[in-house]
Design a protein around this motif. Structure first.
Motif, mmCIF file in Angstrom:
data_model
loop_
_atom_site.group_PDB
_atom_site.id
_atom_site.type_symbol
_atom_site.label_atom_id
_atom_site.label_comp_id
_atom_site.label_asym_id
_atom_site.label_seq_id
_atom_site.Cartn_x
_atom_site.Cartn_y
_atom_site.Cartn_z
ATOM 1 N N THR A 76 -5.559 -1.059 -0.504
ATOM 2 C CA THR A 76 -4.315 -0.587 -1.105
ATOM 3 C C THR A 76 -3.608 -1.851 -1.570
ATOM 4 O OG1 THR A 76 -4.129 1.224 0.487
ATOM 5 C CG2 THR A 76 -2.119 0.624 -0.723
ATOM 6 N N VAL A 78 -0.355 -3.342 -4.049
ATOM 7 C CA VAL A 78 0.784 -3.150 -4.946
ATOM 8 C C VAL A 78 1.075 -4.521 -5.571
ATOM 9 C CG1 VAL A 78 3.234 -2.542 -5.075
ATOM 10 C CG2 VAL A 78 1.717 -1.261 -3.542
ATOM 11 N N ARG A 83 6.576 -4.495 -5.087
ATOM 12 C CA ARG A 83 6.511 -4.188 -3.645
ATOM 13 C C ARG A 83 7.878 -3.792 -3.092
ATOM 14 N NH1 ARG A 83 2.106 -8.925 -1.994
ATOM 15 N NH2 ARG A 83 0.487 -7.947 -3.236
ATOM 16 N N ARG A 84 7.878 -3.206 -1.916
ATOM 17 C CA ARG A 84 9.058 -2.751 -1.178
ATOM 18 C C ARG A 84 9.861 -1.713 -1.960
ATOM 19 N NH1 ARG A 84 9.667 -5.812 3.503
ATOM 20 N NH2 ARG A 84 10.846 -4.029 4.236
ATOM 21 N N GLN A 85 9.168 -0.892 -2.740
ATOM 22 C CA GLN A 85 9.834 0.228 -3.415
ATOM 23 C C GLN A 85 9.144 1.535 -3.038
ATOM 24 O OE1 GLN A 85 10.308 -0.621 -7.760
ATOM 25 N NE2 GLN A 85 9.759 -2.705 -7.171
ATOM 26 N N ALA A 86 8.456 1.510 -1.899
ATOM 27 C CA ALA A 86 7.759 2.689 -1.354
ATOM 28 C C ALA A 86 6.511 3.093 -2.134
ATOM 29 C CB ALA A 86 8.710 3.880 -1.215
ATOM 30 N N GLY A 88 3.490 1.643 -2.107
ATOM 31 C CA GLY A 88 2.323 1.584 -1.229
ATOM 32 C C GLY A 88 2.231 2.846 -0.387
ATOM 33 N N ARG A 89 3.375 3.234 0.180
ATOM 34 C CA ARG A 89 3.406 4.417 1.044
ATOM 35 C C ARG A 89 3.043 5.680 0.255
ATOM 36 N NH1 ARG A 89 8.606 4.543 4.450
ATOM 37 N NH2 ARG A 89 9.364 3.827 2.465
ATOM 38 N N ASN A 117 -0.815 -8.079 9.076
ATOM 39 C CA ASN A 117 -0.465 -7.378 7.840
ATOM 40 C C ASN A 117 0.603 -6.327 8.161
ATOM 41 O OD1 ASN A 117 -0.328 -6.030 5.386
ATOM 42 N ND2 ASN A 117 -2.483 -6.434 4.929
ATOM 43 N N ARG A 120 1.045 -3.153 5.821
ATOM 44 C CA ARG A 120 0.009 -2.116 5.972
ATOM 45 C C ARG A 120 0.149 -1.402 7.316
ATOM 46 N NH1 ARG A 120 -6.433 -2.826 5.559
ATOM 47 N NH2 ARG A 120 -5.906 -5.004 5.695
HETATM 48 C C1 LIG Z 1 0.720 -3.807 1.986
HETATM 49 C C2 LIG Z 1 1.243 -3.348 0.616
HETATM 50 C C3 LIG Z 1 0.235 -2.425 -0.047
HETATM 51 C C4 LIG Z 1 2.575 -2.573 0.838
HETATM 52 O O1 LIG Z 1 3.023 -2.029 -0.407
HETATM 53 P P1 LIG Z 1 4.577 -1.729 -0.688
HETATM 54 O O2 LIG Z 1 4.662 -0.835 -1.865
HETATM 55 O O3 LIG Z 1 5.330 -2.994 -0.764
HETATM 56 O O4 LIG Z 1 4.989 -0.974 0.647
HETATM 57 P P2 LIG Z 1 6.182 0.089 0.815
HETATM 58 O O5 LIG Z 1 7.330 -0.291 -0.078
HETATM 59 O O6 LIG Z 1 5.635 1.470 0.635
HETATM 60 O O7 LIG Z 1 6.584 -0.184 2.306
HETATM 61 C C5 LIG Z 1 6.681 0.851 3.255
HETATM 62 C C6 LIG Z 1 7.219 0.243 4.532
HETATM 63 O O8 LIG Z 1 6.292 -0.692 5.055
HETATM 64 C C7 LIG Z 1 7.014 -1.821 5.605
HETATM 65 N N1 LIG Z 1 6.669 -3.029 4.829
HETATM 66 C C8 LIG Z 1 6.004 -3.093 3.644
HETATM 67 N N2 LIG Z 1 5.808 -4.379 3.287
HETATM 68 C C9 LIG Z 1 6.357 -5.143 4.266
HETATM 69 C C10 LIG Z 1 6.475 -6.527 4.485
HETATM 70 N N3 LIG Z 1 5.994 -7.414 3.592
HETATM 71 N N4 LIG Z 1 7.123 -6.958 5.591
HETATM 72 C C11 LIG Z 1 7.620 -6.076 6.488
HETATM 73 N N5 LIG Z 1 7.548 -4.732 6.341
HETATM 74 C C12 LIG Z 1 6.914 -4.271 5.256
HETATM 75 C C13 LIG Z 1 8.468 -1.477 5.524
HETATM 76 O O9 LIG Z 1 8.828 -0.800 6.694
HETATM 77 C C14 LIG Z 1 8.490 -0.542 4.351
HETATM 78 O O10 LIG Z 1 9.566 0.324 4.363
HETATM 79 P P3 LIG Z 1 11.033 -0.189 3.871
HETATM 80 O O11 LIG Z 1 10.842 -0.990 2.596
HETATM 81 O O12 LIG Z 1 11.785 1.106 3.684
HETATM 82 O O13 LIG Z 1 11.552 -1.054 4.981
HETATM 83 C C15 LIG Z 1 1.575 -4.562 -0.317
HETATM 84 O O14 LIG Z 1 2.390 -5.456 0.397
HETATM 85 C C16 LIG Z 1 0.352 -5.291 -0.811
HETATM 86 O O15 LIG Z 1 -0.214 -4.966 -1.857
HETATM 87 N N6 LIG Z 1 -0.049 -6.336 -0.056
HETATM 88 C C17 LIG Z 1 -1.206 -7.156 -0.458
HETATM 89 C C18 LIG Z 1 -2.520 -6.468 -0.292
HETATM 90 C C19 LIG Z 1 -2.722 -5.892 1.095
HETATM 91 O O16 LIG Z 1 -2.505 -6.576 2.088
HETATM 92 N N7 LIG Z 1 -3.132 -4.634 1.095
HETATM 93 C C20 LIG Z 1 -3.351 -3.892 2.319
HETATM 94 C C21 LIG Z 1 -4.730 -3.916 2.774
HETATM 95 S S1 LIG Z 1 -6.014 -3.551 1.681
#
Ligand SMILES: CC(C)(COP(=O)(O)OP(=O)(O)OC[C@H]1O[C@@H](n2cnc3c(N)ncnc32)[C@H](O)[C@@H]1OP(=O)(O)O)[C@@H](O)C(=O)NCCC(=O)NCCS
Length: 153
Positions: A76, A78, A83-86, A88-89, A117, A120
């Motif tokens: 997954t 983003v 990022r941090r706009q929901a 990923g979720r 991580n 995730r």
């Molecule tokens: C992990 C990843 C997919 C999260 O995507 P995202 O769209 O930023 O995540 P969301 O906005 O849906 O976050 C949902 C919740 O997760 C938590 N969260 C997400 N990223 C975080 C971070 N960097 N630090 C702390 N909490 C985090 C938070 O609780 C967040 O909710 P909130 O923003 O309301 O506080 C993104 O950071 C990414 O692409 N990372 C690099 C690749 C990776 O590690 N992928 C996962 C494994 S394959």
């Protein structure tokens, strides 16, 4: 069926997130042919800010034709600017919803997580994933092995 431009965007996002260089279309086609040839299926949900791309987020589930009950959550990613706009979720939730129709025989979804991580982990916990198995990877410097082997006696 995902079109070629989307596949290329997804691949670029995945490889750049892990610091690798994106492969060309021939290599992508080869990956797809291998997937089909080895009896595996893939379900991808992706997000675009507007019609026609570029893809800024994607998530994938894989499973075997011969083992429909278990689906495996793979990458997954983003784009850093989104990022941090929901996203990923919600793409994970959307993919899991779609999986109910694409593979109704599924009973379990497995996902891997490293402790560091945080993003995730937070998403997987919010979705209700529970710990099932843990493992540790160990590493040793080759010099340390040589020193150990060179000990007297
Ligand atoms: C992990 C990843 C997919 C999260 O995507 P995202 O769209 O930023 O995540 P969301 O906005 O849906 O976050 C949902 C919740 O997760 C938590 N969260 C997400 N990223 C975080 C971070 N960097 N630090 C702390 N909490 C985090 C938070 O609780 C967040 O909710 P909130 O923003 O309301 O506080 C993104 O950071 C990414 O692409 N990372 C690099 C690749 C990776 O590690 N992928 C996962 C494994 S394959």
């Amino acid at each position: 069926m995902v079109d070629v431009a989307v596949q290329r965007d997804v691949h670029t996002l995945r490889t750049t997130a892990s610091g690798r260089v994106p492969a060309g279309e021939a290599v992508l086609q080869h990956h797809d042919d291998t997937l089909k040839g080895t009896g595996r299926r893939r379900l991808t949900t992706f997000a675009e800010p507007g019609l026609g791309g570029p893809v800024v987020a994607f998530t994938e589930l894989f499973w075997l034709n011969g083992q429909l009950k278990i689906m495996v959550q793979h990458g997954t990613v983003v784009h850093p600017e989104h990022r941090r706009q929901a996203l990923g979720r919600w793409i994970k939730v959307a993919n899991l919803y779609a999986a109910r129709w694409v593979n109704p025989a599924a009973r379990w979804v497995r996902a891997g997580n490293t402790d560091d991580n945080i993003g995730r982990l937070a998403i997987n916990r919010a979705l209700g994933f529970l710990p099932y198995d843990t493992h540790s990877d160990w590493e040793i410097d080759v010099q340390a092995v040589r020193a150990y082997l060179a000990r007297p006696g």
